[in-house]
Design an enzyme around this catalytic site. Sequence first.
Site, PDB file in Angstrom:
ATOM      1  CG  ASP A 122      69.831  33.290  51.276  1.00  0.00           C
ATOM      2  OD1 ASP A 122      70.063  32.516  50.351  1.00  0.00           O
ATOM      3  OD2 ASP A 122      69.095  34.290  51.179  1.00  0.00           O
ATOM      4  CB  CYS A 165      64.413  38.814  32.368  1.00  0.00           C
ATOM      5  SG  CYS A 165      65.438  37.611  31.521  1.00  0.00           S
TER       6      CYS A 165
HETATM    7  C1  B12 Z   1      74.013  37.356  46.384  1.00  0.00           C
HETATM    8  C2  B12 Z   1      72.566  37.187  45.997  1.00  0.00           C
HETATM    9  C3  B12 Z   1      71.938  38.244  45.347  1.00  0.00           C
HETATM   10  C4  B12 Z   1      72.709  39.415  44.757  1.00  0.00           C
HETATM   11  C5  B12 Z   1      73.382  38.938  43.434  1.00  0.00           C
HETATM   12  C6  B12 Z   1      72.404  38.231  42.487  1.00  0.00           C
HETATM   13  C7  B12 Z   1      73.018  37.301  41.478  1.00  0.00           C
HETATM   14  N1  B12 Z   1      72.258  36.997  40.457  1.00  0.00           N
HETATM   15  O1  B12 Z   1      74.137  36.849  41.621  1.00  0.00           O
HETATM   16  C8  B12 Z   1      71.588  40.480  44.617  1.00  0.00           C
HETATM   17  C9  B12 Z   1      71.548  41.327  45.887  1.00  0.00           C
HETATM   18  C10 B12 Z   1      71.716  41.409  43.416  1.00  0.00           C
HETATM   19  C11 B12 Z   1      70.350  39.588  44.569  1.00  0.00           C
HETATM   20  C12 B12 Z   1      69.155  39.980  44.025  1.00  0.00           C
HETATM   21  C13 B12 Z   1      68.027  39.174  43.987  1.00  0.00           C
HETATM   22  N2  B12 Z   1      67.856  37.983  44.585  1.00  0.00           N
HETATM   23 CO1  B12 Z   1      69.291  37.009  45.425  1.00  0.00          CO
HETATM   24  N3  B12 Z   1      70.606  35.873  46.131  1.00  0.00           N
HETATM   25  C14 B12 Z   1      71.875  35.997  46.315  1.00  0.00           C
HETATM   26  C15 B12 Z   1      72.476  34.719  46.924  1.00  0.00           C
HETATM   27  C16 B12 Z   1      72.697  34.942  48.425  1.00  0.00           C
HETATM   28  C17 B12 Z   1      73.757  34.240  46.239  1.00  0.00           C
HETATM   29  C18 B12 Z   1      73.698  34.266  44.703  1.00  0.00           C
HETATM   30  C19 B12 Z   1      75.043  34.020  44.087  1.00  0.00           C
HETATM   31  O2  B12 Z   1      75.717  33.077  44.472  1.00  0.00           O
HETATM   32  N4  B12 Z   1      75.481  34.875  43.147  1.00  0.00           N
HETATM   33  C20 B12 Z   1      76.784  34.767  42.519  1.00  0.00           C
HETATM   34  C21 B12 Z   1      76.628  34.346  41.079  1.00  0.00           C
HETATM   35  C22 B12 Z   1      77.996  34.214  40.414  1.00  0.00           C
HETATM   36  O3  B12 Z   1      76.049  33.083  41.149  1.00  0.00           O
HETATM   37  P1  B12 Z   1      75.029  32.567  40.097  1.00  0.00           P
HETATM   38  O4  B12 Z   1      74.053  33.622  39.720  1.00  0.00           O
HETATM   39  O5  B12 Z   1      74.488  31.291  40.654  1.00  0.00           O
HETATM   40  O6  B12 Z   1      76.023  32.345  38.870  1.00  0.00           O
HETATM   41  C23 B12 Z   1      76.246  31.143  38.242  1.00  0.00           C
HETATM   42  C24 B12 Z   1      75.698  31.225  36.853  1.00  0.00           C
HETATM   43  O7  B12 Z   1      76.030  32.486  36.314  1.00  0.00           O
HETATM   44  C25 B12 Z   1      76.414  30.083  36.216  1.00  0.00           C
HETATM   45  N5  B12 Z   1      76.568  30.221  34.790  1.00  0.00           N
HETATM   46  C26 B12 Z   1      76.381  31.278  33.971  1.00  0.00           C
HETATM   47  N6  B12 Z   1      76.622  30.972  32.722  1.00  0.00           N
HETATM   48  C27 B12 Z   1      76.942  29.690  32.717  1.00  0.00           C
HETATM   49  C28 B12 Z   1      77.306  28.859  31.665  1.00  0.00           C
HETATM   50  C29 B12 Z   1      77.626  27.546  31.940  1.00  0.00           C
HETATM   51  C30 B12 Z   1      77.994  26.666  30.829  1.00  0.00           C
HETATM   52  C31 B12 Z   1      77.607  27.053  33.284  1.00  0.00           C
HETATM   53  C32 B12 Z   1      77.931  25.651  33.592  1.00  0.00           C
HETATM   54  C33 B12 Z   1      77.246  27.908  34.337  1.00  0.00           C
HETATM   55  C34 B12 Z   1      76.926  29.203  34.029  1.00  0.00           C
HETATM   56  O8  B12 Z   1      77.717  30.029  36.831  1.00  0.00           O
HETATM   57  C35 B12 Z   1      77.740  30.884  37.957  1.00  0.00           C
HETATM   58  C36 B12 Z   1      78.503  30.233  39.081  1.00  0.00           C
HETATM   59  O9  B12 Z   1      77.954  28.976  39.448  1.00  0.00           O
HETATM   60  C37 B12 Z   1      71.317  33.681  46.647  1.00  0.00           C
HETATM   61  C38 B12 Z   1      71.140  32.601  47.715  1.00  0.00           C
HETATM   62  C39 B12 Z   1      72.252  31.585  47.644  1.00  0.00           C
HETATM   63  N7  B12 Z   1      72.853  31.301  48.782  1.00  0.00           N
HETATM   64  O10 B12 Z   1      72.560  31.084  46.587  1.00  0.00           O
HETATM   65  C40 B12 Z   1      70.072  34.596  46.572  1.00  0.00           C
HETATM   66  C41 B12 Z   1      68.956  34.213  45.586  1.00  0.00           C
HETATM   67  C42 B12 Z   1      69.598  33.852  44.264  1.00  0.00           C
HETATM   68  N8  B12 Z   1      68.226  35.461  45.419  1.00  0.00           N
HETATM   69  C43 B12 Z   1      66.963  35.309  45.297  1.00  0.00           C
HETATM   70  C44 B12 Z   1      66.060  36.367  45.011  1.00  0.00           C
HETATM   71  C45 B12 Z   1      64.569  36.075  45.189  1.00  0.00           C
HETATM   72  C46 B12 Z   1      66.543  37.619  44.572  1.00  0.00           C
HETATM   73  C47 B12 Z   1      65.708  38.780  43.997  1.00  0.00           C
HETATM   74  C48 B12 Z   1      64.561  38.352  43.097  1.00  0.00           C
HETATM   75  C49 B12 Z   1      65.188  39.629  45.204  1.00  0.00           C
HETATM   76  C50 B12 Z   1      64.382  40.860  44.836  1.00  0.00           C
HETATM   77  N9  B12 Z   1      63.137  40.730  44.419  1.00  0.00           N
HETATM   78  O11 B12 Z   1      64.874  41.949  44.967  1.00  0.00           O
HETATM   79  C51 B12 Z   1      66.789  39.580  43.219  1.00  0.00           C
HETATM   80  C52 B12 Z   1      66.912  39.122  41.765  1.00  0.00           C
HETATM   81  C53 B12 Z   1      68.057  39.720  41.013  1.00  0.00           C
HETATM   82  C54 B12 Z   1      68.590  38.789  39.922  1.00  0.00           C
HETATM   83  N10 B12 Z   1      68.099  38.918  38.708  1.00  0.00           N
HETATM   84  O12 B12 Z   1      69.460  37.955  40.208  1.00  0.00           O
HETATM   85  C55 B12 Z   1      66.555  33.846  45.394  1.00  0.00           C
HETATM   86  C56 B12 Z   1      66.233  33.295  44.000  1.00  0.00           C
HETATM   87  C57 B12 Z   1      65.094  32.273  43.956  1.00  0.00           C
HETATM   88  C58 B12 Z   1      64.932  31.719  42.557  1.00  0.00           C
HETATM   89  N11 B12 Z   1      63.716  31.492  42.145  1.00  0.00           N
HETATM   90  O13 B12 Z   1      65.903  31.506  41.859  1.00  0.00           O
HETATM   91  C59 B12 Z   1      67.836  33.213  46.070  1.00  0.00           C
HETATM   92  C60 B12 Z   1      68.145  31.790  45.670  1.00  0.00           C
HETATM   93  C61 B12 Z   1      67.595  33.312  47.598  1.00  0.00           C
HETATM   94  C62 B12 Z   1      66.708  32.180  48.128  1.00  0.00           C
HETATM   95  N12 B12 Z   1      67.199  31.412  49.072  1.00  0.00           N
HETATM   96  O14 B12 Z   1      65.601  31.980  47.684  1.00  0.00           O
HETATM   97  N13 B12 Z   1      70.600  38.374  45.112  1.00  0.00           N
HETATM   98  S1  SF4 Z   2      61.643  33.129  29.691  1.00  0.00           S
HETATM   99 FE1  SF4 Z   2      63.806  33.250  30.239  1.00  0.00          FE
HETATM  100  S2  SF4 Z   2      64.609  34.925  29.012  1.00  0.00           S
HETATM  101 FE2  SF4 Z   2      62.358  35.127  28.991  1.00  0.00          FE
HETATM  102  S3  SF4 Z   2      61.901  36.540  30.661  1.00  0.00           S
HETATM  103 FE3  SF4 Z   2      61.765  34.446  31.512  1.00  0.00          FE
HETATM  104  S4  SF4 Z   2      63.833  34.063  32.347  1.00  0.00           S
HETATM  105 FE4  SF4 Z   2      64.010  35.821  30.970  1.00  0.00          FE
END
Ligand code: B12
Ligand code: SF4
Length: 351
Positions: A137, A197
């Site tokens: 991060d 979820c």
């Molecule tokens: C900002 C952030 C948050 C934000 C936004 C969360 C989100 N889901 O985006 C908030 C504050 C809400 C948050 C919450 C949490 N977070 Co957070 N967060 C981050 C952070 C810093 C960036 C995430 C990000 O880039 N989001 C933007 C979205 C657009 O990105 P994305 O989810 O990857 O989206 C991709 C997919 O949607 C994909 N996609 C979707 N559909 C499709 C379809 C196709 C065909 C394709 C190709 C792609 C695709 O494309 C998108 C772009 O690449 C990361 C660390 C990091 N640097 O990556 C940690 C991270 C994701 N968080 C983490 C954690 C632990 C949490 C929480 C569990 C904390 C808690 N207990 O409160 C919660 C979980 C909430 C949840 N369900 O996501 C961990 C996850 C670990 C893991 N096992 O995955 C991370 C990786 C931090 C770490 N270093 O460990 N978080």
């Molecule tokens: S198996 Fe997949 S869809 Fe079911 S609770 Fe876990 S992450 Fe969500």
Amino acid sequence: MNSNELTLAIRQHAQQLGLLDCKITTPNLSPEHDEKLSLWLAQGFKGEMSFFHKHGISRNHAEYVLPEVKSVIMVALPYWTEDFDQTRAILADEKAAYISRYALGRDYHKVLRSRLKNLGQYIEQLVPDVIYRPVVDSAPLSEVSFATQAGLGWRGKHSLLLQKQTGSLYFLGALLTNLALEPNEEIPSHCGQCSRCMQACPTQAIVAPYTVDARRCISYLTIELNDIIPVEFRKAMGNRIYGCDDCQLVCPFNRFTKPSQEADFQVRHGLDQVSLVELLAWDETMFQSRMAGSPIYRIGYHKWLSNIIIALGNVSKSATIASLMVPLCTHPNHLIAEAAKWTLLQHDYPE
Ligand code: B12
Ligand code: SF4
Ligand code: SF4
């Protein structure tokens, strides 16, 4: 040492460092990811997290962080230390404070970063002129997507990375390097028809599979949002005062999670079993000293206190709680005063 042998040595060393797994991928995500990220940003799902707009889709391209990068080494470090039944009981107890289980011990950023640094130094012994950079991060990098591409797990519908044997309760980190290592392959999703979820989310923040509207997520509302939590989410927040684990607690793949023995992640100050009223009594000095080294420290005393006050508004009507709110309604900090006024009303006492 050829590329295969080096890759194997790196994975073995990662295991010795207590990392759950370690997989390798190439430095760029697909154009589809760029499109999805751009759409997510355009829809405003990032809320007030300004760092997203600053870097745009560069997060999907590791050369933005390390220009010489040829491989991205993704690692996972488990943090779960609790009993699941006890955790659910705390969540169901309106007077108890629920703190996300990742935040009960020391701040993971430092813990995981030092492991990655150690991994980098180990590689340096094998390849003296290597260039590397650890990321937890700490730089714009889409960690879940890189971990998915590396086959470290698959992306669950809650948007987090998970694995069959070990679920999702671990942190992710990356080591970027200029070494051309053997990339691993993506693994298939095992979510199938499950959508537990999405249904379990108290605020319907998982607006589509794999997509979270951060503005609705309790994790965002209690940690990232500097302003007061909007009224529409306060009831749904329940007793969650820092982060939220609901979408992971219901996931069938987390059923067999074994507690982490990591000393740094063990519970500090009894934060896994503490009442809201006990925490309300902490003053700023106590917050500063007890939360030093914890991820909670970053949100600051006023945000922390306002989260506790809102959670107290979700407790059954109580004259005691109302009396605790009265002096807070005139607190000079607006987060605290606003929260206290709302909570007072929930206990049927007009200001
Ligand atoms: C900002 C952030 C948050 C934000 C936004 C969360 C989100 N889901 O985006 C908030 C504050 C809400 C948050 C919450 C949490 N977070 Co957070 N967060 C981050 C952070 C810093 C960036 C995430 C990000 O880039 N989001 C933007 C979205 C657009 O990105 P994305 O989810 O990857 O989206 C991709 C997919 O949607 C994909 N996609 C979707 N559909 C499709 C379809 C196709 C065909 C394709 C190709 C792609 C695709 O494309 C998108 C772009 O690449 C990361 C660390 C990091 N640097 O990556 C940690 C991270 C994701 N968080 C983490 C954690 C632990 C949490 C929480 C569990 C904390 C808690 N207990 O409160 C919660 C979980 C909430 C949840 N369900 O996501 C961990 C996850 C670990 C893991 N096992 O995955 C991370 C990786 C931090 C770490 N270093 O460990 N978080
Ligand atoms: S198996 Fe997949 S869809 Fe079911 S609770 Fe876990 S992450 Fe969500
Ligand atoms: S962390 Fe909580 S609020 Fe956020 S998506 Fe998961 S269940 Fe919903």
